[in-house]
Design a protein around this motif. Structure first.
Motif: not given
Length: 522
Positions: A54, A70, A75, A78, A104-110, A113
């Motif tokens: 990640n 990541y 946060a 974006n 904010d970007i997702e906390k557990n995103g990839s 993405d």
């Protein structure tokens, strides 16, 4: 406690020593041609995505690609991308205050993405290259000052947890909230405690100016390129450690002394006179006793009180320190009390060594065995007290049943290593040298060549203090004889950093004269 800063500026390297009551507690070395520093901001290009980790590898112009996880995107990533796209499309710089911040970007995103290979992104160095690893990056851009840290694209104010007073925390938060621009976040540092609004406002404007200066380079920048360079090492270190107990800052370079004096004049006008330009004949580190302390403190074996000593070993994964009582023997104390006393002295020296060598990661200490729980608890408390002044984040665990103490300490740059052993400058370790009695004849031959072939009449000779004492001994010393014989203005400078048969000549402007090269070209 009296704190002093000694800055040795050489053509190839800058060395900074921090002294507390004349004892060396911190040492920093930086090559003059090495611009890599924590805090530098780059426009980098994504080289490779690693979904399993990640994370991404980013090209910022270093020989090894930098690592960006990541979780280090921040946060507000974006909003950073939105800012970059606006600059690329419009070819002008939008005002952050007037922008609409993105979700904010997702906390557990990839990582896949939000990033793609070849994409250009703004990144900042969080950790310098260590061992075989490349630099560690963050995409959460920040500008650090003495009282606060400025973070664009975040509209909130945080206060250091080390400020304990609830009233002071509320005062600082309200004050900074009233003066900061919209869409800029601020972290209030411990040094801001008790400061007036004028001081905080002045620094905030300075940090915003740094952001704007960086943005001006962005439209024409092509990845990988440096957009913002952190403050000079001497000034950056001073920014983090400066406190009212500083009484002297000695610098042997006029330009660096001016930079430091200007900075001190901004952050502490009443202390601007503590910056002194060192012009003595002795090397600055020898004059303040730093060279001798370096030789004593950077070996594998470090002695401290009454014959006790430490053995310090380094591996890729961790650092190991063994405490030994040596030949120390106090008949008035029992074995348990004697062990406790040695361990406390060792803890004090270990806390100093961690700061001095900038040892990071996992440190395991093997103390002398103690059976009393009271002594074990007291030793932990003592270690915590000794490390209270350490600026690096650290965590200390109690002694295990095997008498081991584990410490984790923040690491942002490679550990300081200084070679304390000397290779023979004549035989280079082969074991056979020309008779040392002929060394003065060698020096005289160099002086003859300087005076009669190169027509250099004013120069200095740096040699080991023992050899210098021999050359200057007596009324009609060798120095006196050479000056008369070759009609030269010669200065003999004892230099503790040189080996017994090493020598270096310098011209009147302080530039090294490479005589070996000159003689080969003859």
């Amino acid at each position: 406690m009296v704190s002093e800063l000694v800055v040795d500026v050489q053509p190839k390297e800058i060395t900074i020593a921090v002294l507390e009551d004349k004892k060396l507690v911190e040492l920093q070395k930086e090559k003059q041609d090495e611009s890599y520093t924590v805090g530098n901001i780059y426009l980098g290009r994504v080289k490779k995505l690693m979904p399993a980790l990640n994370a991404a590898f980013v090209d910022v112009g270093h020989k090894k690609d930098a690592f960006l996880h990541y979780l280090d995107l921040g946060a507000e990533f974006n909003s950073v991308l939105s800012f970059q796209k606006f600059v690329e499309n419009k070819k002008k710089i939008p005002q952050v205050q007037k922008m609409k911040l993105q979700p904010d970007i997702e906390k557990n995103g990839s990582i896949t993405d939000v990033l793609k290979v070849g994409q250009e992104i703004l990144v900042q160095i969080a950790k310098e290259p260590i061992s075989t690893k490349g630099p560690r990056l963050t995409a959460e851009i920040s500008f650090a000052g003495r009282f606060m840290v400025l973070i664009p694209f975040i509209d909130r104010v945080s206060v250091s947890q080390k400020i304990k007073s609830r009233e002071e925390r509320a005062r600082l938060r309200q004050l900074v909230q009233s003066i900061k621009p919209k869409n800029f976040g601020v972290i209030i540092r411990t040094n801001a405690e008790g400061k007036r609004v004028a001081e905080l406002d002045a620094e905030l404007k300075l940090l915003i100016q740094k952001w704007e200066n960086m943005c001006e380079k962005l439209p024409k920048a092509k990845a990988p390129s440096l957009l913002y360079e952190e403050t000079a090492r001497a000034v950056a270190l001073l920014r983090d450690i400066f406190n009212p107990s500083f009484e002297h800052i000695y610098v042997n370079d006029k330009d660096v002394a001016k930079q430091i004096a200007e900075y001190v004049g901004v952050i502490a006008p009443d202390k601007k006179d503590i910056v002194k330009l060192y012009t003595g004949a002795l090397p600055i580190m020898d004059n303040f006793g730093v060279t001798k302390q370096i030789k004593q403190l950077f070996g594998k074996t470090v002695t401290f009180k009454n014959g006790a000593y430490l053995i310090i070993e380094h591996t890729e994964a961790l650092h190991v320190i063994d405490v030994n009582s040596g030949n120390r023997n106090k008949s008035s104390l029992g074995q348990e009390d004697n062990a406790f006393e040695v361990n406390v002295s060792a803890a004090e020296e270990i806390a100093r060594q961690l700061r001095l060598r900038d040892m990071g990661g996992i440190i395991v200490i093997d103390f002398i065995d103690m059976t009393k729980s009271e002594h074990r608890n007291n030793l932990l408390a003592k270690m915590q007290d000794f490390m209270a002044h350490d600026r690096a984040k650290h965590n200390i665990l109690p002694l295990s049943k095997f008498g081991l103490m584990q410490i984790t300490r923040q690491r942002v740059r490679p550990e300081m290593e200084v070679a304390t052993s000397e290779v023979c400058p004549t035989c280079f370790g082969k074991g056979k040298i020309k008779s040392s009695l002929l060394f003065t004849d060698t020096l005289e031959g160099k002086i003859d060549y300087l005076a009669n072939k190169l027509q250099v009449k004013k120069f200095s000779l740096h040699i080991h203090p023992y050899v210098a004492a021999y050359i200057e001994k007596g009324l009609f010393s060798l120095k006196y004889q050479w000056k008369k014989k070759y009609n030269v203005n010669l200065k003999i400078i004892p230099d503790q950093s040189l080996g017994f048969l090493e020598y270096v000549f310098y011209d009147k402007d302080g530039n090294e004269i490479d005589l070996k090269e000159e003689i080969e070209m003859k």
